[in-house]
Design a protein around this motif. Structure first.
Motif, short mmCIF file in Angstrom:
data_model
loop_
_atom_site.label_atom_id
_atom_site.label_comp_id
_atom_site.label_asym_id
_atom_site.label_seq_id
_atom_site.Cartn_x
_atom_site.Cartn_y
_atom_site.Cartn_z
N PRO A 44 0.72 -1.39 0.07
CA PRO A 44 0.08 -0.02 0.07
C PRO A 44 0.86 1.22 -0.03
CG PRO A 44 0.09 -1.10 2.15
CD PRO A 44 0.77 -2.14 1.07
N SER A 45 0.46 2.19 -0.64
CA SER A 45 1.20 3.57 -0.62
C SER A 45 0.62 4.36 0.08
CB SER A 45 1.10 4.10 -2.27
OG SER A 45 -0.37 4.47 -2.45
N ALA A 46 1.55 5.43 0.56
CA ALA A 46 1.11 6.49 1.60
C ALA A 46 0.18 7.61 0.85
CB ALA A 46 2.49 7.03 2.13
N LEU A 47 -0.47 8.10 1.88
CA LEU A 47 -1.62 9.04 1.36
C LEU A 47 -0.85 10.14 0.70
CD1 LEU A 47 -4.16 9.10 4.11
CD2 LEU A 47 -4.37 8.14 1.72
N ALA A 48 0.46 10.69 0.99
CA ALA A 48 1.01 11.82 0.43
C ALA A 48 1.47 11.31 -1.01
CB ALA A 48 2.10 12.30 1.21
N ALA A 49 1.65 10.04 -1.39
CA ALA A 49 2.13 9.50 -2.37
C ALA A 49 1.20 9.53 -3.74
CB ALA A 49 2.84 8.28 -2.37
N ARG A 50 -0.28 9.49 -2.89
CA ARG A 50 -1.23 9.30 -4.05
C ARG A 50 -1.20 10.43 -4.88
NH1 ARG A 50 -5.93 6.16 -0.39
NH2 ARG A 50 -4.62 4.37 -0.14
N PRO A 51 -1.64 10.35 -6.30
CA PRO A 51 -1.65 11.82 -7.08
C PRO A 51 -3.07 12.59 -6.51
CG PRO A 51 -2.55 9.77 -8.33
CD PRO A 51 -1.76 9.49 -6.93
N ARG A 52 -3.04 13.70 -6.68
CA ARG A 52 -4.01 14.70 -6.14
C ARG A 52 -4.86 15.06 -7.37
NH1 ARG A 52 -0.15 19.06 -2.79
NH2 ARG A 52 0.95 17.43 -1.52
N ARG A 53 -5.82 15.40 -6.90
CA ARG A 53 -6.94 15.88 -7.88
C ARG A 53 -6.67 17.34 -8.04
NH1 ARG A 53 -12.61 12.42 -7.33
NH2 ARG A 53 -11.74 10.49 -6.88
N VAL A 54 -6.26 17.63 -9.16
CA VAL A 54 -6.32 19.11 -9.48
C VAL A 54 -7.25 19.68 -10.69
CG1 VAL A 54 -4.61 20.87 -10.58
CG2 VAL A 54 -3.76 18.72 -9.23
N LEU A 55 -7.83 20.82 -10.12
CA LEU A 55 -8.73 21.44 -11.14
C LEU A 55 -8.22 21.90 -12.40
CD1 LEU A 55 -10.40 23.95 -8.95
CD2 LEU A 55 -11.47 21.89 -9.41
N PRO A 56 -8.96 21.70 -13.26
CA PRO A 56 -8.66 22.02 -14.71
C PRO A 56 -8.09 23.38 -14.83
CG PRO A 56 -10.62 20.84 -14.98
CD PRO A 56 -10.49 20.86 -13.47
N PRO A 57 -7.22 23.76 -15.66
CA PRO A 57 -6.66 25.15 -15.82
C PRO A 57 -7.80 26.01 -16.09
CG PRO A 57 -5.37 23.74 -16.89
CD PRO A 57 -6.27 22.90 -16.47
N ALA A 58 -8.73 25.76 -16.95
CA ALA A 58 -9.79 26.55 -17.46
C ALA A 58 -10.79 26.83 -16.21
CB ALA A 58 -10.73 25.96 -18.28
N LEU A 59 -11.02 26.16 -15.34
CA LEU A 59 -11.94 26.01 -14.09
C LEU A 59 -10.99 27.15 -12.99
CD1 LEU A 59 -14.56 25.46 -12.91
CD2 LEU A 59 -13.49 23.18 -11.97
N ARG A 60 -9.87 26.85 -12.77
CA ARG A 60 -9.01 27.64 -12.24
C ARG A 60 -9.10 28.90 -12.50
NH1 ARG A 60 -3.25 24.96 -11.30
NH2 ARG A 60 -3.78 24.32 -13.31
N GLU A 71 -11.52 30.52 -13.99
CA GLU A 71 -12.76 31.28 -13.98
C GLU A 71 -13.08 31.34 -12.35
OE1 GLU A 71 -15.84 28.60 -15.68
OE2 GLU A 71 -14.90 28.62 -17.61
N ALA A 72 -12.55 30.44 -11.87
CA ALA A 72 -12.48 30.80 -10.08
C ALA A 72 -11.80 32.09 -9.83
CB ALA A 72 -12.26 29.50 -9.49
N ALA A 73 -10.66 32.13 -10.46
CA ALA A 73 -9.65 33.35 -10.07
C ALA A 73 -10.45 34.58 -10.72
CB ALA A 73 -8.25 33.21 -10.50
N SER A 74 -11.15 34.37 -11.81
CA SER A 74 -11.87 35.79 -12.43
C SER A 74 -13.07 35.98 -11.37
CB SER A 74 -12.04 35.53 -13.70
OG SER A 74 -11.09 35.28 -14.50
N LEU A 75 -13.74 35.05 -11.19
CA LEU A 75 -14.80 35.44 -10.01
C LEU A 75 -14.43 36.07 -8.85
CD1 LEU A 75 -17.94 35.07 -9.67
CD2 LEU A 75 -17.46 32.61 -8.81
N LEU A 76 -13.53 35.60 -8.22
CA LEU A 76 -12.92 36.00 -6.94
C LEU A 76 -12.16 37.33 -7.12
CD1 LEU A 76 -12.20 35.41 -4.21
CD2 LEU A 76 -10.04 34.54 -4.82
N GLN A 77 -11.72 37.65 -8.15
CA GLN A 77 -11.11 38.89 -8.43
C GLN A 77 -12.31 40.01 -8.85
OE1 GLN A 77 -8.70 38.64 -11.94
NE2 GLN A 77 -6.74 38.24 -10.75
#
Length: 86
Positions: A7-23, A25-31
Motif C-alpha cells: 500500500p502507498s502512503a496518502l502523500a504519495a497518491r496523486p492529487r486531484r487538480v482542477l482543470p486550468p480553465a476552471l481555475r 474562472e474561479a480566479a476571475s470570479l474571486l477578482q
C-alpha cells in the motif's frame, strides 16, 4: 486485491487538480468579487467624506432649500458606526 502490491502512503497518491480553465474562472470570479467589495467601500467612503465636508463647511447647493435630511442622515451614520463596533 493484489497482495504482492504494497500500500502507498496518502502523500504519495496523486492529487486531484482542477482543470486550468476552471481555475482561471474561479480566479476571475474571486477578482470580480474583491473588486466590487473594495470599489463599493471606497465609493461609500467618498460619499460620506463629501457629505461630512459639506456639513462642516456649511455648503448649500441651493441656499435656503434643504435638499438632504441632515438629522436623518446623521442618525443613520451613527447607527452604522455603532453597529460596526465604533
Amino acid at each position: 486485491m493484489d497482495i504482492a502490491r504494497t500500500p502507498s502512503a496518502l502523500a504519495a497518491r496523486p492529487r486531484r487538480v482542477l482543470p486550468p480553465a476552471l481555475r482561471r474562472e474561479a480566479a476571475s470570479l474571486l477578482q470580480a468579487a474583491v473588486f466590487h467589495l473594495v470599489g463599493g467601500t471606497v465609493l461609500l467612503t467618498l460619499l460620506i467624506l463629501g457629505y461630512a465636508t459639506k456639513r462642516a463647511l456649511g455648503l448649500d447647493l441651493f441656499p435656503g432649500l434643504d435638499m438632504l435630511p441632515d438629522a436623518e442622515i446623521e442618525d443613520a451614520l451613527a447607527a452604522l458606526v455603532s453597529r460596526l463596533g465604533g
